[in-house]
Write a protein that holds these residues in place. Sequence first.
Motif, PDB file in Angstrom:
ATOM      1  N   ASP A  13       0.815  -1.316  -0.052  1.00 11.76           N
ATOM      2  CA  ASP A  13       0.023  -0.013  -0.114  1.00 11.76           C
ATOM      3  C   ASP A  13       0.802   1.226   0.014  1.00 11.76           C
ATOM      4  OD1 ASP A  13      -2.301  -1.542   2.160  1.00 11.76           O
ATOM      5  OD2 ASP A  13      -2.504  -1.310   0.049  1.00 11.76           O
ATOM      6  N   LEU A  14       1.937   1.324   0.856  1.00 13.61           N
ATOM      7  CA  LEU A  14       2.985   2.406   0.679  1.00 13.61           C
ATOM      8  C   LEU A  14       3.228   2.589  -0.690  1.00 13.61           C
ATOM      9  CD1 LEU A  14       4.959   1.435   4.073  1.00 13.61           C
ATOM     10  CD2 LEU A  14       3.305   3.482   3.703  1.00 13.61           C
ATOM     11  N   VAL A  15       3.878   1.592  -1.454  1.00 12.05           N
ATOM     12  CA  VAL A  15       4.483   1.511  -2.619  1.00 12.05           C
ATOM     13  C   VAL A  15       3.393   2.147  -3.647  1.00 12.05           C
ATOM     14  CG1 VAL A  15       5.168   0.465  -4.649  1.00 12.05           C
ATOM     15  CG2 VAL A  15       5.946  -0.151  -2.332  1.00 12.05           C
ATOM     16  N   ASP A  16       2.318   1.739  -3.363  1.00 14.86           N
ATOM     17  CA  ASP A  16       0.995   2.266  -4.408  1.00 14.86           C
ATOM     18  C   ASP A  16       0.829   3.626  -4.286  1.00 14.86           C
ATOM     19  OD1 ASP A  16      -2.516   2.061  -5.005  1.00 14.86           O
ATOM     20  OD2 ASP A  16      -0.705   1.424  -6.602  1.00 14.86           O
ATOM     21  N   ASP A  24       4.528  11.265   2.062  1.00 18.48           N
ATOM     22  CA  ASP A  24       4.699  10.619   3.457  1.00 18.48           C
ATOM     23  C   ASP A  24       4.726   8.935   3.360  1.00 18.48           C
ATOM     24  OD1 ASP A  24       2.156  12.703   4.813  1.00 18.48           O
ATOM     25  OD2 ASP A  24       4.357  13.117   4.720  1.00 18.48           O
ATOM     26  N   ALA A  25       3.996   8.457   2.245  1.00 18.09           N
ATOM     27  CA  ALA A  25       4.403   7.094   2.130  1.00 18.09           C
ATOM     28  C   ALA A  25       5.495   6.745   1.643  1.00 18.09           C
ATOM     29  CB  ALA A  25       3.083   6.549   0.847  1.00 18.09           C
ATOM     30  N   PHE A  26       6.131   7.497   0.629  1.00 12.06           N
ATOM     31  CA  PHE A  26       7.569   7.430   0.281  1.00 12.06           C
ATOM     32  C   PHE A  26       8.438   7.398   1.472  1.00 12.06           C
ATOM     33  CE2 PHE A  26      10.922   6.736  -2.593  1.00 12.06           C
ATOM     34  CZ  PHE A  26      11.785   7.332  -2.612  1.00 12.06           C
ATOM     35  N   GLY A  27       8.175   8.243   2.306  1.00 13.49           N
ATOM     36  CA  GLY A  27       8.975   8.767   3.419  1.00 13.49           C
ATOM     37  C   GLY A  27       9.114   7.498   4.459  1.00 13.49           C
TER      38      GLY A  27
END
Lengths: 191, 114
Positions: A13-16, A24-27
């Motif tokens: 999910d973070l990658v998506d 923030d997800a990439f962080g």
Amino acid sequence: MHREAVERLEPHDLVDKARHGDRDAFGELVRIHQDEVYTLAVRLTRDPDLASDVAQDAFVRAWRAMPKFRGDAKFSTWMHRITVNTAWTHRTKRNKVRLDPLDDMHREPVSTSIDPIRAGESASAAPVISKALLDLSESVRAVVVLKDVYDWGHNEIAEHLDISVTAAKVRLHRGRKELRVRLAPLVDGGE
Amino acid sequence: MNVMCSTVRVALQTVGDSAITAPLAGHVESCDSCREAVGLVASVRADLRRLPIDEFPAPSGFYRSVMSSLGPVAVPDLEGRHSKTVPIAVATAAVATAAASTAVILHLRRTRVA
């Protein structure tokens, strides 16, 4: 997205979300993978400062390429490839600045400034093996690291290091031979 | 050292212990020297494989440094077209220019009518 929210997300999910521009997800992906990426950079460069630059550059490249990441490989595997390419780019730039021909077979290792704090199953062997690996010459060490630590194929190694498959195999053999010599006392129990 | 021993050594040098299949494996079982050589290669490989992938912790401040270096948001294109990075400042400037141009044109038209 708040940090608490991204911390609860599954890696895919973070990658998506990162692919859709969620910083923030990439962080959170950076937090999860920073030690792994930095470790690979250290093993390739043997220089903690250069490794930090390489690892940082690798994450920046990954961020820019996130929309193109199809997810057919694990994110960590993809980051490994980017890190290797980045390390080799830095190496090429550095070599252009050198006045003397590169002769890293005789270069003094700087591994004494790198302190591996995590040991594997064998608490006494891992640091010794790690140091022996870091003491290999740069071109040989890269092949041994990618083949024997990260289980890359010969073709993939050759492609990323811009060498022939034959050269990759020759360097691998040379590196393993040198490691066998350095680690023989360990295998013999110090006798 | 006989021919089989030499073959084992060459196999170890060029491929590694994974190359020690039959009939070489049969010879290795009965030859102390070859068994030791194969064992050493296998143990080195196993030790390398066990090295932790996060052995060296990233330096202090690394995360902050990465996040401050990320730059403009990448615009994802999930339908196969080329993705573009759209600097927000450029986009804002373009909109402002278009708005200003429209205002000038409208003013000129009113002036002409008047």
